[in-house]
Structure formats: structure tokens, C-alpha cells
Design a protein around this motif. Structure first.
Motif, PDB file in Angstrom:
ATOM      1  N   SER A  50      21.907 -71.192 104.719  1.00 36.87           N
ATOM      2  CA  SER A  50      22.910 -70.166 104.486  1.00 36.87           C
ATOM      3  C   SER A  50      22.379 -69.295 103.351  1.00 36.87           C
ATOM      4  O   SER A  50      22.297 -69.738 102.207  1.00 36.87           O
ATOM      5  N   LYS A 142      29.724 -67.743 105.153  1.00 40.13           N
ATOM      6  CA  LYS A 142      29.731 -68.484 103.883  1.00 40.13           C
ATOM      7  C   LYS A 142      28.732 -67.865 102.899  1.00 40.13           C
ATOM      8  O   LYS A 142      29.032 -67.727 101.710  1.00 40.13           O
ATOM      9  N   GLN A 146      29.640 -66.790  99.143  1.00 38.10           N
ATOM     10  CA  GLN A 146      29.337 -67.847  98.182  1.00 38.10           C
ATOM     11  C   GLN A 146      27.947 -67.815  97.583  1.00 38.10           C
ATOM     12  O   GLN A 146      27.680 -68.529  96.632  1.00 38.10           O
TER      13      GLN A 146
END
Length: 168
Positions: A50, A142, A146
Motif C-alpha cells: 500500500s 488506504k 494513511q
């Protein structure tokens, strides 16, 4: 080994997706890495990625996710690779150019992908329905919210010149 068992190559499969936050100018990518020695199967999950980047145009996110998958696979020494995306138009262009042996000399993202793809023993650009790519999508979303975004200066120059790809 039993009877006629032969060693089959290990195929590594990346499921890729990208998400873009227009307000912040952040692109998140999600990659699910799987491995198996069974033809046509994605196999068990090996890793999840990610990552977020700043300065990529909205239309470049999915191509950039493919590039990251190839970079990771190359760094890890994988030889047989499958990259699955739910962006079918991009996937078809990459698949057709790769199978036709196009050596992309243009300095754009598609050219970088095709040049890197030539370094593998075998690579397949495959489609995955969006409904089956939810985990990669979740990781991309995400990353947008984040992760601290990174600038990829080596890729950034393609966008500054307005050159991403002729076909996508």
C-alpha cells in the motif's frame, strides 16, 4: 516425488489497483502478491503493498501500479509474472504490445513498463473483474489516507512533458 512429477515454474501474480484523491493530488496504489506453481491460478498471498505518491496524473495511477509490480518482481528475482488489473483498456494495450514484441523507445510510462517486462522469462497481463479486486482497491484507498506520499522523480518527468502514453 511421485511418478511423473516435474518441477513447474513458480508464477508470481500481482493484483493491482490505484485510487486518486483529486483534492490532495495523491495517488494510492494497492498490490496483492500471490505465488503458485499451478497454471492459471493466482495462489496464496505472499505480500501486500500500500503506497502513495504525489504528482501523478489521475489517468496514470493504474499504469504506475503495474510499473511498481514489475519493479518489485524484478528486485525479488521473479522470472514468471502475471499482472492482473481491472482497467481492461490499459491491460489490453500492454498485453498486445508485449506479445507483438514492441520495444517502446518513447520516454513514457508505457515504454518503461514494456522495457522492464522484457527482463522476465514470461509475463502475462491479465484482467480481473473489479468485484474480485477489492483487496487491492482497499489498499490503494488506504494508502491515500494513511501513507506519506512520495515523489518519484524518475517517473515525474514523463508527466511534466505531457507524455504518458499514446494508447491509454
Amino acid at each position: 516425488m511421485h511418478g511423473d512429477a516435474t518441477l513447474r515454474p513458480v508464477w508470481h501474480t500481482f493484483r493491482v489497483d490505484a485510487s486518486f484523491d483529486k483534492q490532495q493530488g495523491i495517488t494510492g496504489i494497492g498490490l496483492i502478491l500471490r505465488a503458485t506453481n499451478k497454471a492459471g491460478r493466482d495462489g496464496a498471498v505472499v505480500a501486500r503493498f500500500s503506497e502513495s505518491y504525489i504528482g501523478l496524473p489521475i489517468r496514470a495511477g493504474e499504469q504506475f501500479a503495474v510499473l511498481r509490480a514489475l519493479e518489485i518482481a524484478f528486485e525479488r528475482g521473479y522470472r514468471f509474472l502475471r499482472v492482473r488489473s481491472d482497467y481492461n483498456k490499459m491491460r489490453i494495450v500492454l498485453k498486445d504490445d508485449y506479445q507483438a514484441g514492441v520495444v517502446q523507445e518513447e520516454h513514457n510510462l508505457r515504454g518503461v513498463i514494456l522495457r522492464l517486462a522484457r527482463k522476465f522469462d514470461q509475463i502475462k497481463f491479465a484482467w480481473i473483474p473489479r468485484r474480485r479486486n477489492q483487496e487491492a482497491h482497499f489498499l490503494a484507498r488506504k494508502a491515500v489516507v494513511q501513507s506519506t506520499p512520495v515523489v518519484r522523480e524518475d517517473v515525474q518527468r514523463f508527466f511534466e512533458s505531457g507524455s504518458i502514453s499514446k494508447k491509454s
